[in-house]
Design a protein around this motif. Structure first.
Motif, PDB file in Angstrom:
ATOM      1  N   ARG A   1      24.832   0.045  -4.813  1.00 28.68           N
ATOM      2  CA  ARG A   1      24.595  -1.125  -5.657  1.00 28.68           C
ATOM      3  C   ARG A   1      24.558  -0.714  -7.130  1.00 28.68           C
ATOM      4  O   ARG A   1      25.088  -1.414  -7.999  1.00 28.68           O
ATOM      5  CB  ARG A   1      23.291  -1.815  -5.241  1.00 28.68           C
ATOM      6  CG  ARG A   1      23.415  -2.668  -3.986  1.00 28.68           C
ATOM      7  CD  ARG A   1      22.163  -3.463  -3.731  1.00 28.68           C
ATOM      8  NE  ARG A   1      21.100  -2.631  -3.164  1.00 28.68           N
ATOM      9  CZ  ARG A   1      20.912  -2.425  -1.866  1.00 28.68           C
ATOM     10  NH1 ARG A   1      21.735  -2.979  -0.987  1.00 28.68           N
ATOM     11  NH2 ARG A   1      19.925  -1.664  -1.430  1.00 28.68           N
TER      12      ARG A   1
ATOM     13  N   THR B   1      16.849   1.170  -9.874  1.00 29.84           N
ATOM     14  CA  THR B   1      16.691   0.447  -8.621  1.00 29.84           C
ATOM     15  C   THR B   1      15.254   0.635  -8.141  1.00 29.84           C
ATOM     16  O   THR B   1      14.625   1.656  -8.432  1.00 29.84           O
ATOM     17  CB  THR B   1      17.658   0.971  -7.543  1.00 29.84           C
ATOM     18  OG1 THR B   1      17.505   2.399  -7.421  1.00 29.84           O
ATOM     19  CG2 THR B   1      19.105   0.671  -7.912  1.00 29.84           C
TER      20      THR B   1
ATOM     21  N   THR C   1      14.181   1.190  -5.053  1.00 30.01           N
ATOM     22  CA  THR C   1      14.141   2.280  -4.084  1.00 30.01           C
ATOM     23  C   THR C   1      15.349   3.186  -4.318  1.00 30.01           C
ATOM     24  O   THR C   1      16.166   2.934  -5.202  1.00 30.01           O
ATOM     25  CB  THR C   1      14.127   1.745  -2.636  1.00 30.01           C
ATOM     26  OG1 THR C   1      15.261   0.874  -2.431  1.00 30.01           O
ATOM     27  CG2 THR C   1      12.858   0.957  -2.363  1.00 30.01           C
ATOM     28  N   ASP C   2      15.459   4.236  -3.513  1.00 33.48           N
ATOM     29  CA  ASP C   2      16.430   5.286  -3.829  1.00 33.48           C
ATOM     30  C   ASP C   2      17.191   5.731  -2.580  1.00 33.48           C
ATOM     31  O   ASP C   2      17.184   6.900  -2.215  1.00 33.48           O
ATOM     32  CB  ASP C   2      15.685   6.470  -4.457  1.00 33.48           C
ATOM     33  CG  ASP C   2      16.603   7.432  -5.201  1.00 33.48           C
ATOM     34  OD1 ASP C   2      17.595   6.962  -5.804  1.00 33.48           O
ATOM     35  OD2 ASP C   2      16.326   8.644  -5.194  1.00 33.48           O
TER      36      ASP C   2
ATOM     37  N   CYS D   1      20.430  -4.835  -9.603  1.00 41.04           N
ATOM     38  CA  CYS D   1      19.809  -3.705 -10.295  1.00 41.04           C
ATOM     39  C   CYS D   1      19.142  -4.176 -11.576  1.00 41.04           C
ATOM     40  O   CYS D   1      19.291  -5.323 -11.997  1.00 41.04           O
ATOM     41  CB  CYS D   1      20.852  -2.629 -10.594  1.00 41.04           C
ATOM     42  SG  CYS D   1      21.583  -1.892  -9.112  1.00 41.04           S
TER      43      CYS D   1
ATOM     44  N   ASP E   1      21.155   1.771  -2.248  1.00 45.03           N
ATOM     45  CA  ASP E   1      20.786   1.549  -3.646  1.00 45.03           C
ATOM     46  C   ASP E   1      21.794   2.207  -4.574  1.00 45.03           C
ATOM     47  O   ASP E   1      22.155   1.650  -5.620  1.00 45.03           O
ATOM     48  CB  ASP E   1      19.399   2.120  -3.927  1.00 45.03           C
ATOM     49  CG  ASP E   1      18.288   1.341  -3.257  1.00 45.03           C
ATOM     50  OD1 ASP E   1      18.198   0.126  -3.485  1.00 45.03           O
ATOM     51  OD2 ASP E   1      17.528   1.948  -2.488  1.00 45.03           O
TER      52      ASP E   1
END
Length: 335
Positions: free
Chosen positions: A263, A253, A255-256, A151, A260
């Motif tokens: 993470r 992040t 992407t979503d 991240c 994600d």
């Protein structure tokens, strides 16, 4: 890494450390299942502890469970075990968030085990912080902690910080206009102990107790923390002036997706533990992220992390009161 059998006592120690993690409104939306013969732990989300109004997609639930997952990794390392994690291993079972195979130590064990001492020292502080700025070297260390979990942690400039604080105020206005949101928040706020069949009073094992509310803001601007005292006014609760220029960091992040979010939750806890070890006080501000029309504006337009998962407040001040935790027997099942 081949898994090793883990006895019930070891599993209980690992989970007791795991559940010190933060979660939205301290709902603790996690469940653990140990398969004792294989030494594999399952981390499952608990739908009964989901925020249906403010977290309908369960993003915050994933973050909280993933923070507990990171603590589990820290505990495993401190106990001389390696933890091989698989995120979302079964597409047909969305509440199975991760499996953890426990086995021999790995290369990251030393660094993870070093964070064990601060697991129970990390608390969300809803108190004012001092004016001393966090040193760039410490911020670099927090950025590195986020990168280790895949991240990005960015520190917004003063202009963008003011934008984020304005969005916090907008989110508070949204909450004031939505009785369902207010009711959901109030349900996780413990204004006072309630009666128990076996004792005269009892304290809930979850939610935000009054001791963790912090003082009310006496300044004209909105304090950079959620005021749970709006749901449960506390007689004699004090007032304080919060910092004029809060020091914020945005965890994001590219992407979503649910992966994600998992993470990001691990990165969040790694950052919070690192900050605690460095002598910093921390709190989290998720209010503008709970409203889709506000969340997109929180992001730093110059950063590569297009989706902000949490706003972290950093500084020097009181560490905050501990919040209750449910007993391990309620969250761990052994088969």
């Amino acid at each position: 890494m081949s898994a090793s059998p883990v006895d019930a006592d070891t599993a209980a120690r690992l989970v007791a450390d795991a559940v010190t993690a933060p979660s939205m409104h301290n709902a603790q939306p996690w469940r653990f299942l140990l398969h004792s013969e294989t030494g594999t732990l399952e981390l499952r989300g608990d739908p009964e502890r989901a925020m249906t109004r403010t977290d309908p997609d369960h993003r915050a639930l994933h973050l909280g469970c993933a923070a507990a997952l990171f603590n589990l990794r820290v505990s495993a390392a401190w106990n001389g075990l390696g933890a091989d994690v698989a995120l979302l291993p079964d597409p047909g079972d969305p509440w199975l968030l991760a499996t953890v195979s426990l086995g021999p130590p790995t290369e990251e064990n030393h660094e993870l085990a070093a964070l064990h001492d601060v697991l129970r020292r990390r608390h969300t502080s809803r108190h004012p912080f001092g004016d001393e700025r966090v040193a760039p070297a410490l911020l670099d260390g927090l950025r590195a902690a986020a990168r280790l979990e895949g991240c990005l942690l960015t520190v917004p400039d003063s202009w963008h910080t003011e934008t984020v604080l304005a969005l916090v105020r907008d989110a508070e206005h949204h909450e004031e206009m939505d009785p369902l949101v207010r009711a959901e928040t109030a349900s996780w706020t413990t204004g006072a102990p309630g009666p128990s069949p076996t004792t005269t009073t009892t304290t809930r094992g979850d939610g935000i107790p009054t001791a963790a509310f912090g003082p009310r803001s006496s300044g004209a601007a909105t304090a950079p923390v959620r005021d749970f005292g709006r749901a449960h006014p506390v007689p004699g609760r004090g007032w304080a002036v919060f910092e004029k220029h809060p020091q914020l960091a945005l965890l994001g992040t590219p992407t979503d997706t649910p992966a994600d979010w998992l993470r990001a939750g691990q990165a969040l806890e790694r950052v919070l533990l690192r900050a605690t070890a460095d002598g910093l006080a921390t709190s989290m501000t998720s209010q503008p992220l709970e409203w889709p029309e506000l969340r997109w504006t929180v992001r730093d337009p110059l950063a590569s992390a297009g989706h902000v998962q949490m706003v972290v407040r950093l500084g020097y001040g009181p560490s905050g009161a501990a919040t209750p935790r449910r007993p391990v027997t309620e969250v761990l099942e052994i088969r």
